[in-house]
Design an enzyme around this catalytic site. Sequence first.
Site, PDB file in Angstrom:
ATOM      1  N   GLU A   1     -42.972  51.942   5.483  1.00  0.00           N
ATOM      2  CA  GLU A   1     -44.406  52.322   5.481  1.00  0.00           C
ATOM      3  C   GLU A   1     -45.250  51.296   4.729  1.00  0.00           C
ATOM      4  OE1 GLU A   1     -46.100  55.754   5.948  1.00  0.00           O
ATOM      5  OE2 GLU A   1     -44.532  56.313   7.338  1.00  0.00           O
TER       6      GLU A   1
ATOM      7  N   SER B   1     -43.908  47.402  -1.152  1.00  0.00           N
ATOM      8  CA  SER B   1     -44.690  47.543  -2.393  1.00  0.00           C
ATOM      9  C   SER B   1     -45.704  46.410  -2.511  1.00  0.00           C
ATOM     10  CB  SER B   1     -43.754  47.562  -3.610  1.00  0.00           C
ATOM     11  OG  SER B   1     -43.060  48.791  -3.650  1.00  0.00           O
TER      12      SER B   1
ATOM     13  N   GLN C   1     -27.520  53.473 -15.424  1.00  0.00           N
ATOM     14  CA  GLN C   1     -27.259  52.901 -16.756  1.00  0.00           C
ATOM     15  C   GLN C   1     -26.840  53.989 -17.748  1.00  0.00           C
ATOM     16  OE1 GLN C   1     -27.258  49.723 -16.940  1.00  0.00           O
ATOM     17  NE2 GLN C   1     -26.713  49.565 -19.093  1.00  0.00           N
TER      18      GLN C   1
END
Length: 383
Positions: A364, A367, A337
């Site tokens: 892994e 989230s 941005q």
Amino acid sequence: MIDFRLTEEQERIRRLAHEFAEREIRPVAAHYDETEEMPWPVMEKAARVGLTSFQYPEEYGGGGMTSALVACLVAEELAWGCLGIATAIAGAGLAAVPIMLAGTPEQKARYLPRFCNGVYLGSFALTEPEAGSDAASLRTTAVRQGDRYILNGQKRFITHGGIADLYVIFATVAPGTGHRGITAFIVEKGTPGLSAGKKEKKMGMRASHTGDVILEDVEVPVENRLGEEGQGFYIAMQSFEHTRPMVAAMAVGVARAAYEYALQYARERVQFGKPIITKQAIRFLLADMATEIDAARLLAWRAAWMVDQGMPANVTASMAKAFAADAAMRITTDAVQILGGYGYMREYPVEKWMRDAKILQIVEGTSQIQRVVISQMLAMGME
Ligand SMILES: Cc1cc2nc3c(=O)[nH]c(=O)nc-3n(C[C@H](O)[C@H](O)[C@H](O)COP(=O)(O)OP(=O)(O)OC[C@H]3O[C@@H](n4cnc5c(N)ncnc54)[C@H](O)[C@@H]3O)c2cc1C
């Protein structure tokens, strides 16, 4: 006592990794992103300067810096260079983690020296087409026949899958019993029945090879079982406790790369007669980036420190991984941005960091899964 300064030895290896990233990784990062080839020459150079062996005990030929914190320092710098190349280098040791944690003295003496002697690729093969977040539902089977096990199944999205020298394969000896049957096996390249499936084409982290692994009547001697039958799920989770702080540190590295570039750009880009860094909207983005990078690094270091102290670090490792990966996604997106239209162009490195950052919210444990881990422990009254 709390001391946030690095020791001389820690600072020395951090600087070595940074200089390596600047000299050997940055100049070729765009090339390997474009071609999706494995960065073999860079990996060989990394092995030569000790960046693949520093973390192993000296008795196996390693550098003796067996510290999760040191692994974080190196991972951040390599990922600052390029996440894909960092994964090609550091991901090679993923199979060594469960061997270090659960291997017998014989298994360690047999396999660990290989990771300390030039480029040697290990794969940690847990995920399957039908078992991702719900790893305990994996379907690869291991059937004992005398002094061997016969493995059958398919592994998906495996880093170095199909090209690795050594695999730690997770399979079940008791299908339908969830985590209770999961058992880990060490399988060497060239074992009959072990073959490469398709190689994935990815959005980001493209210098790192990701592929399927096929197992068709693969015979594994009993002495290659890692831990006892049924201990595999625990070994996998314990491995994550060690590797999630490192993944968090990689997220810090990617975020830092994007932040540094955006900061410099904001100082130089002039619109409305002034550098855009004079605008509060841009300054506040940069302030948030700097703050989140620091917070993510502190969490990663604390989780690694707990691992090094032998303390249970499951929750903190998940917190570090979730926070750092989410922060890296926000920071790289904001960096695009700040560069405006130029940020979107492949001529500039920032869009690559944004594509790379996304994988850190997935591998892994996603989230969401980190939040499942954290909230489960909190609900049980454990922190
Ligand atoms: C580039 C790459 C490299 C990888 N390397 C390896 C490797 O080396 N070894 C290995 O074993 N695996 C590896 N993986 C696999 C990775 O760990 C999985 O992709 C990941 O765990 C997610 O599994 P999945 O892709 O099947 O998604 P799914 O599990 O199907 O998840 C889909 C979505 O549902 C969400 N979800 C699922 N369950 C829950 C829940 N209980 N609560 C809330 N949300 C939920 C997830 O967060 C996600 O958003 C790799 C993946 C990639 C993409």
